[in-house]
Design an enzyme around this catalytic site. Structure first.
Site, PDB file in Angstrom:
ATOM      1  N   ALA A 146     -10.248 -13.381 -13.164  1.00  0.00           N
ATOM      2  CA  ALA A 146      -9.113 -12.554 -13.565  1.00  0.00           C
ATOM      3  C   ALA A 146      -8.495 -13.020 -14.884  1.00  0.00           C
ATOM      4  O   ALA A 146      -8.118 -12.192 -15.719  1.00  0.00           O
ATOM      5  CB  ALA A 146      -8.055 -12.558 -12.460  1.00  0.00           C
ATOM      6  N   ARG A 167       0.842  -1.207   0.000  1.00  0.00           N
ATOM      7  CA  ARG A 167       0.000   0.000   0.000  1.00  0.00           C
ATOM      8  C   ARG A 167       0.874   1.254   0.000  1.00  0.00           C
ATOM      9  O   ARG A 167       0.576   2.227  -0.699  1.00  0.00           O
ATOM     10  CB  ARG A 167      -0.959  -0.036   1.201  1.00  0.00           C
ATOM     11  CG  ARG A 167      -2.021  -1.127   1.053  1.00  0.00           C
ATOM     12  CD  ARG A 167      -3.062  -1.089   2.156  1.00  0.00           C
ATOM     13  NE  ARG A 167      -2.588  -1.561   3.451  1.00  0.00           N
ATOM     14  CZ  ARG A 167      -2.557  -2.840   3.847  1.00  0.00           C
ATOM     15  NH1 ARG A 167      -2.959  -3.793   3.026  1.00  0.00           N
ATOM     16  NH2 ARG A 167      -2.127  -3.174   5.044  1.00  0.00           N
ATOM     17  N   ASP A 206     -12.116  -8.513  -9.402  1.00  0.00           N
ATOM     18  CA  ASP A 206     -12.155  -9.601  -8.425  1.00  0.00           C
ATOM     19  C   ASP A 206     -13.371 -10.465  -8.752  1.00  0.00           C
ATOM     20  O   ASP A 206     -14.360  -9.978  -9.293  1.00  0.00           O
ATOM     21  CB  ASP A 206     -12.237  -9.075  -6.989  1.00  0.00           C
ATOM     22  CG  ASP A 206     -11.743 -10.098  -5.975  1.00  0.00           C
ATOM     23  OD1 ASP A 206     -10.599  -9.973  -5.520  1.00  0.00           O
ATOM     24  OD2 ASP A 206     -12.513 -11.030  -5.641  1.00  0.00           O
ATOM     25  N   SER A 207     -13.286 -11.748  -8.398  1.00  0.00           N
ATOM     26  CA  SER A 207     -14.417 -12.646  -8.676  1.00  0.00           C
ATOM     27  C   SER A 207     -15.449 -12.610  -7.559  1.00  0.00           C
ATOM     28  O   SER A 207     -16.508 -13.222  -7.687  1.00  0.00           O
ATOM     29  CB  SER A 207     -13.906 -14.076  -8.879  1.00  0.00           C
ATOM     30  OG  SER A 207     -13.190 -14.498  -7.735  1.00  0.00           O
ATOM     31  N   CYS A 228       1.841 -15.657  -2.789  1.00  0.00           N
ATOM     32  CA  CYS A 228       1.735 -15.854  -1.338  1.00  0.00           C
ATOM     33  C   CYS A 228       1.729 -17.342  -1.004  1.00  0.00           C
ATOM     34  O   CYS A 228       1.340 -17.737   0.085  1.00  0.00           O
ATOM     35  CB  CYS A 228       0.508 -15.159  -0.773  1.00  0.00           C
ATOM     36  SG  CYS A 228      -1.047 -15.788  -1.400  1.00  0.00           S
TER      37      CYS A 228
HETATM   38  N1  SAH Z   1      -4.536  -7.438  -2.933  1.00  0.00           N
HETATM   39  C1  SAH Z   1      -5.661  -7.685  -2.054  1.00  0.00           C
HETATM   40  C2  SAH Z   1      -5.758  -9.119  -1.617  1.00  0.00           C
HETATM   41  C3  SAH Z   1      -6.032 -10.117  -2.707  1.00  0.00           C
HETATM   42  S1  SAH Z   1      -6.556 -11.645  -2.088  1.00  0.00           S
HETATM   43  C4  SAH Z   1      -5.538  -6.757  -0.855  1.00  0.00           C
HETATM   44  O1  SAH Z   1      -4.443  -6.228  -0.609  1.00  0.00           O
HETATM   45  O2  SAH Z   1      -6.522  -6.572  -0.149  1.00  0.00           O
HETATM   46  C5  SAH Z   1      -7.001 -12.518  -3.516  1.00  0.00           C
HETATM   47  C6  SAH Z   1      -8.333 -12.133  -4.129  1.00  0.00           C
HETATM   48  O3  SAH Z   1      -8.459 -12.903  -5.317  1.00  0.00           O
HETATM   49  C7  SAH Z   1      -9.582 -12.423  -3.328  1.00  0.00           C
HETATM   50  O4  SAH Z   1     -10.309 -11.241  -3.169  1.00  0.00           O
HETATM   51  C8  SAH Z   1     -10.398 -13.405  -4.188  1.00  0.00           C
HETATM   52  O5  SAH Z   1     -11.786 -13.126  -4.176  1.00  0.00           O
HETATM   53  C9  SAH Z   1      -9.837 -13.144  -5.548  1.00  0.00           C
HETATM   54  N2  SAH Z   1      -9.911 -14.239  -6.515  1.00  0.00           N
HETATM   55  C10 SAH Z   1      -9.667 -15.552  -6.332  1.00  0.00           C
HETATM   56  N3  SAH Z   1      -9.732 -16.218  -7.497  1.00  0.00           N
HETATM   57  C11 SAH Z   1     -10.027 -15.298  -8.453  1.00  0.00           C
HETATM   58  C12 SAH Z   1     -10.208 -15.362  -9.864  1.00  0.00           C
HETATM   59  N4  SAH Z   1     -10.085 -16.504 -10.540  1.00  0.00           N
HETATM   60  N5  SAH Z   1     -10.484 -14.218 -10.516  1.00  0.00           N
HETATM   61  C13 SAH Z   1     -10.608 -13.047  -9.855  1.00  0.00           C
HETATM   62  N6  SAH Z   1     -10.432 -12.938  -8.531  1.00  0.00           N
HETATM   63  C14 SAH Z   1     -10.161 -14.044  -7.829  1.00  0.00           C
END
Ligand code: SAH
Length: 397
Positions: free
Chosen positions: A281, A215, A253-254, A341
Site C-alpha cells: 500500500a 459498509r 492489497d498485498s 485497529c
Molecule cells: N477493510 C477490509 C479489512 C482490511 S484488513 C475489510 O473490511 O474487509 C487489512 C488488509 O491489509 C489485509 O487484507 C492485508 O492483506 C492487507 N495488508 C497488510 N499489509 C499490507 C501492505 N503493506 N500493503 C497492502 N496491503 C496490506
C-alpha cells in the site's frame, strides 16, 4: 493433595482495586502468592491481602495477565453450566442483530461477554471459534458444545491460530470441532450483499464483521464517486461502493488470495468490483500520488500496526505516512475513511496523528463522523480495553 480448597491467588495490598471495579485482569506483578498448584487454565479463587474472597478466575502461568476473571462473586461455581450459560447468553444478545438483514455477527467477544479468550463469529449455519487464552482452552469442549447447541448451527470450526496464543504458551489449532466440514462456498449475507467467507484460509475468522458500520457508510457515500479502497482484503468495501453506484473503484492489497476472493465477491454480487491491485500500500499510494491521481472517497483500513505500547512510536509514523499519502490523493471535497485497529493506540493519539498528516499535506480537513466497532463487539464500561477500532470520516476542503 486435597481438592476441597481450590487454588488461591492472593493479591498484593491495593491490587484488589481494579477487581472491585470489575476489571477482569490480574497481572503477575499484582500477585503476592499462589496457594496450591494451579495448572494452565485452572480455576482459582482470588483473594485480597486480608484473605477476603473477590471472585474466580482462570490461571494462566505463562502470561503476564496471570488471571482472567470469570466472576466477581465468590459464591458462584465455575462449571460447565456456568461457562455454557455465558456463551449462550452472549449469543442471545445478538439475536436482534441477526434478525435484521444479516446472518453474520460476532456471537462471543471474549472479556466483553464475560468469556475471556473466547471469540466466536457466526456466518449463517457456521460458527468459527477462536480460543486465545489458557482459560478458554481449558473449557474448549464446553464452549464447542454450547456453540453447536445454538439454533440453526450445523458446523463449528476452530481458528485458534492467532499469534497471541504464544503469550499463553499455546500452539496453533485449526479444524472442525463439531458438525460437518465447512462449506467452501460459505457466504455472509448483509443487506442486499453477499460476502464470500474463507474461514479456513482467511484473516481472523474469515471476514471483518467489525466493519459493518463502515459498509453502511460507504453505501451512502459511494454514489458517483471515484473510490480508492486501500488494504481492501476481500473487497467488502469495494462491493458496496460498486453496488451503490461508485463511478470507479480501485482496490489495493498485498494479498493475492484476498484479492482473488474480492474478484469472486464481485461475481457473486453481480457487480463490477473494478481494478484489483496486488501491491504494497505504501508503494502503491506513492505511485498514485506521482501520477497525480485523485479520488473522491478513500478507505484506509490497515492491519494492526502497533501490537503493544512499545511499538506505538513506529506505528504512529506509519499511520501518519499512510494518511498523508491518502489526504494528498483526495479531490476537493473528497472524503477519507481512516482507521486504526490497534488497541494500543488511543482514539486521541490516532486523531493527533491524522491531524499531523493533514497539516503536512497542506489541506483543511474536518471530522464529519466517526466509525467504531459495532454492537456485537461491545465495550464493557468496566473494560475499556475492549475498544480497539477507531475510525474517522474526514472531508477535505
Ligand atoms: N477493510 C477490509 C479489512 C482490511 S484488513 C475489510 O473490511 O474487509 C487489512 C488488509 O491489509 C489485509 O487484507 C492485508 O492483506 C492487507 N495488508 C497488510 N499489509 C499490507 C501492505 N503493506 N500493503 C497492502 N496491503 C496490506
Amino acid at each position: 493433595m486435597s481438592s476441597v480448597r481450590p487454588a488461591v491467588v492472593a493479591l498484593r495490598a491495593g491490587r484488589e482495586r481494579s477487581l472491585v471495579r470489575r476489571h477482569p485482569w490480574i497481572f503477575s506483578g499484582g500477585i503476592a502468592g499462589v496457594e496450591g498448584r494451579p495448572g494452565a487454565g485452572d480455576t482459582v479463587l482470588v483473594e485480597d491481602d486480608a484473605g477476603r474472597a473477590l471472585g474466580w478466575g482462570a490461571y494462566s502461568p505463562e502470561s503476564q495477565i496471570r488471571v482472567r476473571m470469570w466472576s466477581f462473586d465468590p459464591t458462584d461455581t465455575i462449571d460447565d453450566a456456568f461457562v455454557a450459560g455465558r456463551v449462550v447468553r452472549a449469543a442471545a444478545r445478538r439475536e436482534a442483530l441477526l434478525g435484521s438483514g444479516t446472518d453474520a455477527a460476532r456471537l462471543v467477544f471474549s472479556e466483553a461477554d464475560g468469556v475471556p479468550g473466547v471469540i466466536a463469529d457466526r456466518y449463517g449455519d457456521t460458527v468459527v471459534v477462536q480460543l486465545t487464552t489458557a482459560g478458554a482452552e481449558a473449557w474448549r469442549e464446553v464452549v464447542a458444545d454450547a456453540l453447536f447447541s445454538l439454533p440453526g448451527v450445523r458446523s463449528v470450526y476452530e481458528r485458534s491460530d492467532a499469534d497471541v496464543r504464544e503469550r499463553e504458551g499455546l500452539g496453533p489449532r485449526v479444524g472442525v470441532v463439531r458438525g460437518g466440514e465447512p462449506n467452501p462456498d460459505l457466504v455472509a449475507h448483509e443487506g442486499p450483499w453477499r460476502y464470500v467467507v474463507d474461514i479456513t484460509g482467511g484473516h481472523k475468522t474469515g471476514f471483518y464483521l467489525d466493519q459493518r458500520h463502515a459498509r453502511a457508510a460507504i453505501a451512502r457515500l459511494a454514489p458517483g464517486r471515484r473510490v480508492l479502497n486501500v488494504f481492501s482484503y476481500t473487497g467488502a468495501f469495494s462491493v458496496v461502493a460498486a453496488g451503490n453506484g461508485a463511478m470507479s473503484v480501485l482496490s489495493i492489497d498485498s494479498s493475492a488470495p484476498a484479492l482473488e476472493v474480492a474478484r469472486r465477491n464481485g461475481a457473486v454480487n453481480g457487480v463490477d468490483v473494478g481494478e484489483l491491485m496486488e501491491a504494497d500500500a505504501f508503494t502503491a499510494l506513492r505511485g498514485l500520488r506521482d501520477r497525480a491521481r485523485q479520488y473522491d472517497l478513500i478507505a484506509l483500513d490497515p492491519p494492526k500496526l502497533a501490537n503493544s505500547e512499545r511499538q506505538l512510536e513506529k506505528a504512529s509514523r506509519a499511520y501518519k505516512d499512510l494518511n498523508l499519502l491518502a489526504i494528498k490523493l483526495l479531490a476537493p471535497g473528497g472524503m477519507l475513511l481512516t482507521w486504526s485497529c490497534s488497541g494500543a493506540m488511543t482514539a486521541e493519539l490516532f486523531q493527533k496523528v491524522v491531524a499531523g498528516a493533514a497539516l503536512d499535506a497542506g489541506r483543511t480537513v474536518r471530522i464529519v463522523d466517526r466509525l467504531t466497532q459495532p454492537g456485537d463487539h461491545p465495550v464493557p464500561l468496566a473494560f475499556p480495553e475492549a475498544e480497539y477500532l477507531k475510525g474517522l470520516v474526514l472531508e477535505a476542503e
